[in-house]
Design a protein around this motif. Structure first.
Motif, PDB file in Angstrom:
ATOM      1  N   VAL A  24     -80.577 -16.440 -46.026  1.00 13.06           N
ATOM      2  CA  VAL A  24     -80.928 -17.691 -46.689  1.00 13.06           C
ATOM      3  C   VAL A  24     -82.300 -17.543 -47.333  1.00 13.06           C
ATOM      4  CG1 VAL A  24     -81.385 -20.151 -46.344  1.00 13.06           C
ATOM      5  CG2 VAL A  24     -79.645 -19.010 -44.970  1.00 13.06           C
ATOM      6  N   ALA A  25     -82.440 -18.102 -48.527  1.00 11.51           N
ATOM      7  CA  ALA A  25     -83.736 -18.144 -49.207  1.00 11.51           C
ATOM      8  C   ALA A  25     -83.935 -19.540 -49.781  1.00 11.51           C
ATOM      9  CB  ALA A  25     -83.801 -17.108 -50.320  1.00 11.51           C
ATOM     10  N   SER A  26     -85.188 -19.951 -49.876  1.00  8.30           N
ATOM     11  CA  SER A  26     -85.524 -21.255 -50.446  1.00  8.30           C
ATOM     12  C   SER A  26     -86.354 -21.069 -51.699  1.00  8.30           C
ATOM     13  CB  SER A  26     -86.344 -22.076 -49.449  1.00  8.30           C
ATOM     14  OG  SER A  26     -85.607 -22.325 -48.298  1.00  8.30           O
ATOM     15  N   CYS A  27     -86.083 -21.921 -52.661  1.00  2.08           N
ATOM     16  CA  CYS A  27     -86.890 -21.957 -53.875  1.00  2.08           C
ATOM     17  C   CYS A  27     -86.956 -23.408 -54.325  1.00  2.08           C
ATOM     18  CB  CYS A  27     -86.286 -21.082 -54.959  1.00  2.08           C
ATOM     19  SG  CYS A  27     -87.283 -21.092 -56.452  1.00  2.08           S
ATOM     20  N   GLY A  28     -88.079 -24.033 -54.056  1.00  2.50           N
ATOM     21  CA  GLY A  28     -88.195 -25.451 -54.375  1.00  2.50           C
ATOM     22  C   GLY A  28     -87.201 -26.257 -53.564  1.00  2.50           C
ATOM     23  N   ASP A  29     -86.382 -27.038 -54.254  1.00  2.00           N
ATOM     24  CA  ASP A  29     -85.419 -27.889 -53.550  1.00  2.00           C
ATOM     25  C   ASP A  29     -84.016 -27.296 -53.505  1.00  2.00           C
ATOM     26  OD1 ASP A  29     -84.912 -28.160 -56.221  1.00  2.00           O
ATOM     27  OD2 ASP A  29     -84.662 -30.333 -56.174  1.00  2.00           O
ATOM     28  N   VAL A  30     -83.879 -26.010 -53.798  1.00  2.00           N
ATOM     29  CA  VAL A  30     -82.569 -25.365 -53.695  1.00  2.00           C
ATOM     30  C   VAL A  30     -82.608 -24.246 -52.667  1.00  2.00           C
ATOM     31  CG1 VAL A  30     -81.834 -25.927 -56.043  1.00  2.00           C
ATOM     32  CG2 VAL A  30     -82.997 -23.774 -55.607  1.00  2.00           C
ATOM     33  N   ARG A  31     -81.436 -23.939 -52.122  1.00  4.39           N
ATOM     34  CA  ARG A  31     -81.285 -22.862 -51.148  1.00  4.39           C
ATOM     35  C   ARG A  31     -80.271 -21.874 -51.685  1.00  4.39           C
ATOM     36  NH1 ARG A  31     -84.734 -25.743 -50.229  1.00  4.39           N
ATOM     37  NH2 ARG A  31     -85.198 -26.957 -48.382  1.00  4.39           N
ATOM     38  N   GLY A  32     -80.510 -20.606 -51.404  1.00  2.24           N
ATOM     39  CA  GLY A  32     -79.564 -19.561 -51.760  1.00  2.24           C
ATOM     40  C   GLY A  32     -78.999 -18.939 -50.500  1.00  2.24           C
ATOM     41  N   LEU A  33     -77.710 -18.679 -50.499  1.00  8.36           N
ATOM     42  CA  LEU A  33     -77.032 -18.016 -49.384  1.00  8.36           C
ATOM     43  C   LEU A  33     -76.376 -16.756 -49.922  1.00  8.36           C
ATOM     44  CD1 LEU A  33     -75.177 -21.129 -47.998  1.00  8.36           C
ATOM     45  CD2 LEU A  33     -76.974 -19.913 -46.805  1.00  8.36           C
ATOM     46  N   ARG A  34     -76.471 -15.663 -49.164  1.00  7.07           N
ATOM     47  CA  ARG A  34     -75.805 -14.432 -49.583  1.00  7.07           C
ATOM     48  C   ARG A  34     -75.353 -13.642 -48.368  1.00  7.07           C
ATOM     49  NH1 ARG A  34     -80.749 -10.551 -51.798  1.00  7.07           N
ATOM     50  NH2 ARG A  34     -81.599 -10.043 -49.743  1.00  7.07           N
ATOM     51  N   ASP A  35     -74.434 -12.727 -48.611  1.00  8.22           N
ATOM     52  CA  ASP A  35     -73.932 -11.814 -47.587  1.00  8.22           C
ATOM     53  C   ASP A  35     -74.956 -10.699 -47.419  1.00  8.22           C
ATOM     54  OD1 ASP A  35     -72.634  -9.802 -46.134  1.00  8.22           O
ATOM     55  OD2 ASP A  35     -70.708 -10.200 -47.069  1.00  8.22           O
ATOM     56  N   GLY A  36     -75.481 -10.539 -46.220  1.00  7.36           N
ATOM     57  CA  GLY A  36     -76.507  -9.537 -45.968  1.00  7.36           C
ATOM     58  C   GLY A  36     -76.055  -8.111 -46.226  1.00  7.36           C
ATOM     59  N   LYS A  37     -74.754  -7.843 -46.074  1.00  5.95           N
ATOM     60  CA  LYS A  37     -74.245  -6.485 -46.321  1.00  5.95           C
ATOM     61  C   LYS A  37     -74.358  -6.108 -47.794  1.00  5.95           C
ATOM     62  CE  LYS A  37     -70.148  -7.122 -44.721  1.00  5.95           C
ATOM     63  NZ  LYS A  37     -69.917  -8.420 -44.143  1.00  5.95           N
ATOM     64  N   LEU A  38     -74.219  -7.089 -48.670  1.00  8.51           N
ATOM     65  CA  LEU A  38     -74.245  -6.822 -50.105  1.00  8.51           C
ATOM     66  C   LEU A  38     -75.655  -6.845 -50.674  1.00  8.51           C
ATOM     67  CD1 LEU A  38     -71.180  -8.975 -51.163  1.00  8.51           C
ATOM     68  CD2 LEU A  38     -71.249  -6.521 -50.681  1.00  8.51           C
ATOM     69  N   GLY A  39     -76.543  -7.598 -50.028  1.00 12.22           N
ATOM     70  CA  GLY A  39     -77.934  -7.654 -50.465  1.00 12.22           C
ATOM     71  C   GLY A  39     -78.076  -8.064 -51.914  1.00 12.22           C
ATOM     72  N   LYS A  40     -78.961  -7.378 -52.623  1.00  7.84           N
ATOM     73  CA  LYS A  40     -79.275  -7.728 -54.011  1.00  7.84           C
ATOM     74  C   LYS A  40     -78.080  -7.625 -54.945  1.00  7.84           C
ATOM     75  CE  LYS A  40     -84.067  -6.257 -53.758  1.00  7.84           C
ATOM     76  NZ  LYS A  40     -85.071  -5.323 -54.282  1.00  7.84           N
ATOM     77  N   SER A  41     -77.108  -6.789 -54.603  1.00  9.42           N
ATOM     78  CA  SER A  41     -75.976  -6.587 -55.506  1.00  9.42           C
ATOM     79  C   SER A  41     -74.914  -7.680 -55.387  1.00  9.42           C
ATOM     80  CB  SER A  41     -75.329  -5.226 -55.247  1.00  9.42           C
ATOM     81  OG  SER A  41     -74.760  -5.187 -53.948  1.00  9.42           O
ATOM     82  N   GLY A  42     -75.012  -8.504 -54.356  1.00 13.08           N
ATOM     83  CA  GLY A  42     -73.998  -9.526 -54.133  1.00 13.08           C
ATOM     84  C   GLY A  42     -74.326 -10.849 -54.793  1.00 13.08           C
ATOM     85  N   PRO A  43     -73.335 -11.724 -54.854  1.00 10.76           N
ATOM     86  CA  PRO A  43     -73.554 -13.050 -55.437  1.00 10.76           C
ATOM     87  C   PRO A  43     -74.377 -13.940 -54.513  1.00 10.76           C
ATOM     88  CG  PRO A  43     -71.356 -12.905 -54.527  1.00 10.76           C
ATOM     89  CD  PRO A  43     -71.965 -11.530 -54.403  1.00 10.76           C
ATOM     90  N   VAL A  44     -74.971 -14.967 -55.091  1.00 10.45           N
ATOM     91  CA  VAL A  44     -75.756 -15.947 -54.337  1.00 10.45           C
ATOM     92  C   VAL A  44     -75.103 -17.309 -54.514  1.00 10.45           C
ATOM     93  CG1 VAL A  44     -77.997 -17.084 -54.129  1.00 10.45           C
ATOM     94  CG2 VAL A  44     -77.885 -14.642 -54.656  1.00 10.45           C
ATOM     95  N   LEU A  45     -74.807 -17.964 -53.402  1.00  9.46           N
ATOM     96  CA  LEU A  45     -74.321 -19.333 -53.429  1.00  9.46           C
ATOM     97  C   LEU A  45     -75.546 -20.233 -53.451  1.00  9.46           C
ATOM     98  CD1 LEU A  45     -72.057 -21.466 -53.158  1.00  9.46           C
ATOM     99  CD2 LEU A  45     -72.294 -21.220 -50.675  1.00  9.46           C
ATOM    100  N   VAL A  46     -75.688 -21.048 -54.482  1.00  4.50           N
ATOM    101  CA  VAL A  46     -76.864 -21.901 -54.649  1.00  4.50           C
ATOM    102  C   VAL A  46     -76.480 -23.346 -54.357  1.00  4.50           C
ATOM    103  CG1 VAL A  46     -78.645 -22.677 -56.254  1.00  4.50           C
ATOM    104  CG2 VAL A  46     -77.782 -20.331 -56.389  1.00  4.50           C
ATOM    105  N   LEU A  47     -77.237 -23.977 -53.452  1.00  5.44           N
ATOM    106  CA  LEU A  47     -76.977 -25.357 -53.051  1.00  5.44           C
ATOM    107  C   LEU A  47     -78.263 -26.166 -53.107  1.00  5.44           C
ATOM    108  CD1 LEU A  47     -74.929 -24.503 -49.843  1.00  5.44           C
ATOM    109  CD2 LEU A  47     -73.986 -25.360 -51.979  1.00  5.44           C
ATOM    110  N   ASP A  48     -78.154 -27.436 -53.505  1.00  2.00           N
ATOM    111  CA  ASP A  48     -79.325 -28.304 -53.414  1.00  2.00           C
ATOM    112  C   ASP A  48     -79.495 -28.724 -51.955  1.00  2.00           C
ATOM    113  OD1 ASP A  48     -77.464 -30.336 -52.924  1.00  2.00           O
ATOM    114  OD2 ASP A  48     -77.735 -31.290 -54.861  1.00  2.00           O
ATOM    115  N   ALA A  49     -80.548 -29.468 -51.661  1.00  2.00           N
ATOM    116  CA  ALA A  49     -80.862 -29.813 -50.270  1.00  2.00           C
ATOM    117  C   ALA A  49     -79.725 -30.567 -49.587  1.00  2.00           C
ATOM    118  CB  ALA A  49     -82.149 -30.625 -50.209  1.00  2.00           C
TER     119      ALA A  49
END
Length: 66
Positions: A24-49
């Motif tokens: 999980v990562a935070s940037c302002g009022d949004v959060r990103g979720l990603r699969d740790g196995k894929l890391g930077k190469s994988g997609p990010v699910l972006v959700l508001d608060a």
């Protein structure tokens, strides 16, 4: 589009040693979720608060359990 490579990703404390984890990562009022196995190469699910809160509530309620 936000560059998610510039944020700090946190791994769940429930992750196992085999790499099965959600990050999980935070940037302002949004959060990103990603699969740790894929890391930077994988997609990010972006959700508001509110979306992130609803997602966490669904996880806690077992709605994604098999």
């Amino acid at each position: 589009m936000f560059d998610w490579s510039t944020v700090v990703w946190r791994k769940s404390s429930f992750s196992d040693a085999g790499g099965n984890c959600v990050e999980v990562a935070s940037c302002g009022d949004v959060r990103g979720l990603r699969d740790g196995k894929l890391g930077k190469s994988g997609p990010v699910l972006v959700l508001d608060a509110s979306g992130f809160g609803a997602f966490l509530n669904a996880v806690r309620a077992g709605r994604f359990d098999r």
